[in-house]
Design a protein around this motif. Structure first.
Motif, PDB file in Angstrom:
ATOM      1  N   GLN A 156     -62.747  53.887  -9.805  1.00  8.15           N
ATOM      2  CA  GLN A 156     -62.000  53.420  -8.635  1.00  8.15           C
ATOM      3  C   GLN A 156     -60.925  52.411  -9.031  1.00  8.15           C
ATOM      4  OE1 GLN A 156     -65.171  51.951  -6.184  1.00  8.15           O
ATOM      5  NE2 GLN A 156     -65.798  53.986  -5.489  1.00  8.15           N
ATOM      6  N   GLU A 157     -61.243  51.524  -9.958  1.00 12.83           N
ATOM      7  CA  GLU A 157     -60.270  50.536 -10.413  1.00 12.83           C
ATOM      8  C   GLU A 157     -59.098  51.222 -11.113  1.00 12.83           C
ATOM      9  OE1 GLU A 157     -58.158  47.264 -10.921  1.00 12.83           O
ATOM     10  OE2 GLU A 157     -59.940  47.466  -9.649  1.00 12.83           O
ATOM     11  N   LEU A 158     -59.406  52.214 -11.941  1.00 12.30           N
ATOM     12  CA  LEU A 158     -58.348  52.968 -12.604  1.00 12.30           C
ATOM     13  C   LEU A 158     -57.484  53.687 -11.573  1.00 12.30           C
ATOM     14  CD1 LEU A 158     -56.991  54.183 -15.134  1.00 12.30           C
ATOM     15  CD2 LEU A 158     -58.785  55.948 -15.114  1.00 12.30           C
ATOM     16  N   ALA A 159     -58.122  54.262 -10.566  1.00 11.34           N
ATOM     17  CA  ALA A 159     -57.395  55.015  -9.537  1.00 11.34           C
ATOM     18  C   ALA A 159     -56.464  54.119  -8.730  1.00 11.34           C
ATOM     19  CB  ALA A 159     -58.380  55.716  -8.612  1.00 11.34           C
ATOM     20  N   ARG A 160     -56.807  52.861  -8.579  1.00 13.14           N
ATOM     21  CA  ARG A 160     -55.955  51.933  -7.821  1.00 13.14           C
ATOM     22  C   ARG A 160     -54.651  51.638  -8.558  1.00 13.14           C
ATOM     23  NH1 ARG A 160     -61.044  49.250  -6.859  1.00 13.14           N
ATOM     24  NH2 ARG A 160     -61.649  49.407  -4.656  1.00 13.14           N
ATOM     25  N   ALA A 199     -57.323  58.488  -1.389  1.00 20.90           N
ATOM     26  CA  ALA A 199     -56.561  58.041  -0.221  1.00 20.90           C
ATOM     27  C   ALA A 199     -57.017  56.658   0.219  1.00 20.90           C
ATOM     28  CB  ALA A 199     -56.727  59.042   0.929  1.00 20.90           C
ATOM     29  N   ASN A 200     -58.318  56.450   0.287  1.00 22.57           N
ATOM     30  CA  ASN A 200     -58.857  55.151   0.694  1.00 22.57           C
ATOM     31  C   ASN A 200     -58.460  54.055  -0.282  1.00 22.57           C
ATOM     32  OD1 ASN A 200     -60.114  56.244   2.961  1.00 22.57           O
ATOM     33  ND2 ASN A 200     -62.028  56.657   1.873  1.00 22.57           N
ATOM     34  N   LEU A 201     -58.488  54.373  -1.570  1.00 22.94           N
ATOM     35  CA  LEU A 201     -58.137  53.382  -2.589  1.00 22.94           C
ATOM     36  C   LEU A 201     -56.646  53.050  -2.555  1.00 22.94           C
ATOM     37  CD1 LEU A 201     -60.264  54.896  -5.477  1.00 22.94           C
ATOM     38  CD2 LEU A 201     -60.705  52.710  -4.351  1.00 22.94           C
ATOM     39  N   GLU A 239     -54.398  63.223   4.309  1.00 18.12           N
ATOM     40  CA  GLU A 239     -53.510  64.384   4.190  1.00 18.12           C
ATOM     41  C   GLU A 239     -52.382  64.102   3.204  1.00 18.12           C
ATOM     42  OE1 GLU A 239     -50.636  66.872   7.158  1.00 18.12           O
ATOM     43  OE2 GLU A 239     -52.728  66.633   7.761  1.00 18.12           O
ATOM     44  N   GLU A 240     -51.847  62.890   3.245  1.00 20.29           N
ATOM     45  CA  GLU A 240     -50.796  62.520   2.297  1.00 20.29           C
ATOM     46  C   GLU A 240     -51.339  62.505   0.866  1.00 20.29           C
ATOM     47  OE1 GLU A 240     -48.026  58.642   1.154  1.00 20.29           O
ATOM     48  OE2 GLU A 240     -48.865  58.812   3.180  1.00 20.29           O
ATOM     49  N   ALA A 241     -52.565  62.018   0.698  1.00 26.18           N
ATOM     50  CA  ALA A 241     -53.175  61.982  -0.629  1.00 26.18           C
ATOM     51  C   ALA A 241     -53.378  63.395  -1.167  1.00 26.18           C
ATOM     52  CB  ALA A 241     -54.507  61.240  -0.574  1.00 26.18           C
ATOM     53  N   ALA A 242     -53.918  64.279  -0.325  1.00 27.71           N
ATOM     54  CA  ALA A 242     -54.141  65.657  -0.752  1.00 27.71           C
ATOM     55  C   ALA A 242     -52.822  66.324  -1.136  1.00 27.71           C
ATOM     56  CB  ALA A 242     -54.836  66.449   0.354  1.00 27.71           C
TER      57      ALA A 242
END
Length: 274
Positions: free
Chosen positions: A207-211, A250-252, A258-261
């Protein structure tokens, strides 16, 4: 065909792409069922990476039977013993003859986990043959103009980056990556892509990497049939789980799902030239 996860229908308007899966490692019945279910799950295609020559041939056959759904990558997974020189030559020759079929060179890389296991058991481990083999695949990627799919984590990623620099490779996908902040920064600056598995839902490190990784350089994968924990415990890993990757990302990022996808989908198409 309906697509159900946790007893709830998935209503994803944006198509999904599983950017890294080992179709060859599923049993035949499960594999065919998954492939038949993909359209009903909104999964447009999967990038099917290879382990060795036999799986290259199987992925090639699957792509022939399921055009545009299965996109094969040909390579040799590094977390296994190095084959004899004759076997390496046979593999490389086969890939060169079938280069027009492949979406990328992969999965290739360096044996971090095998090396750690050997060292923990007090056994010697020779890394150089793996480096030599990786270089052969990078040369092949350069010659064919294909992207490269990498298994290279922690300190191995730095060595992989050195080799990419040496061979002038710019289109590199580090799947399920973990590594130091300095390595992350180096990869991001060079435009390399990474992909997140369903463990983004419950693993703080991921999660930290994804942020912090550039949003235009990320994709979603499952690495199936590798099993996951948390809400996925006990389930067969299915490409539809990329929708959970998209929602978690998307949450992160603090953006609509939808924008994330859409971003993950477009990134994958752009990277692999779909």
């Amino acid at each position: 065909m309906s697509c159900v996860l946790h007893g709830l229908p998935l209503e994803t308007q944006i198509p999904l792409i599983d950017a890294h899966i080992h179709l060859d490692l599923y049993d035949e019945v499960t594999r065919e069922r998954l492939l038949q279910e993909l359209p009903g799950c909104g999964v447009e295609s999967v990038i099917a990476v290879s382990m060795h020559l036999a799986s290259c041939k199987l992925n090639s056959a699957l792509a022939e039977r399921h055009p545009n759904l299965v996109r094969p990558a040909f390579g040799f997974h590094p977390e296994q013993p190095i084959p004899a020189n004759r076997e390496i030559d046979l593999l490389l020759d086969w890939i060169k003859r079938h280069a027009g079929e492949m979406i990328a060179v992969g999965e290739v890389g360096l044996p971090y986990y095998a090396r750690q296991e050997a060292l923990e058991q007090g056994n010697p481990f020779e890394l150089e043959p793996y480096v030599d083999l990786l270089e052969k695949f990078l040369v092949l990627a350069k010659e064919t103009g294909k992207p490269v799919v990498l298994h290279a984590v922690y300190e191995d990623a730095d060595l992989a980056c050195d080799l990419l620099d040496r061979h002038g490779i710019t289109k590199a996908h580090f799947h399920w990556f973990k590594g130091a902040e300095s390595t992350v920064q180096r990869m991001a600056e060079r435009g390399y892509f990474i992909s997140f598995t369903p463990d983004i839902v419950y693993e703080m490190e991921i999660q930290e990497l994804a942020r912090r990784y550039p949003p235009e350089q990320v994709m979603a994968e499952t690495d199936g049939p590798w099993p996951f924990e948390g809400p996925f415990a006990g389930q067969i890993t299915h490409p539809r789980m990329t929708s959970h990757v998209a929602m978690a990302w998307a949450n992160l990022q603090g953006i609509p799902s939808e924008e994330a996808a859409k971003t993950l989908y477009r990134n994958t198409r752009r990277f692999y030239g779909l």
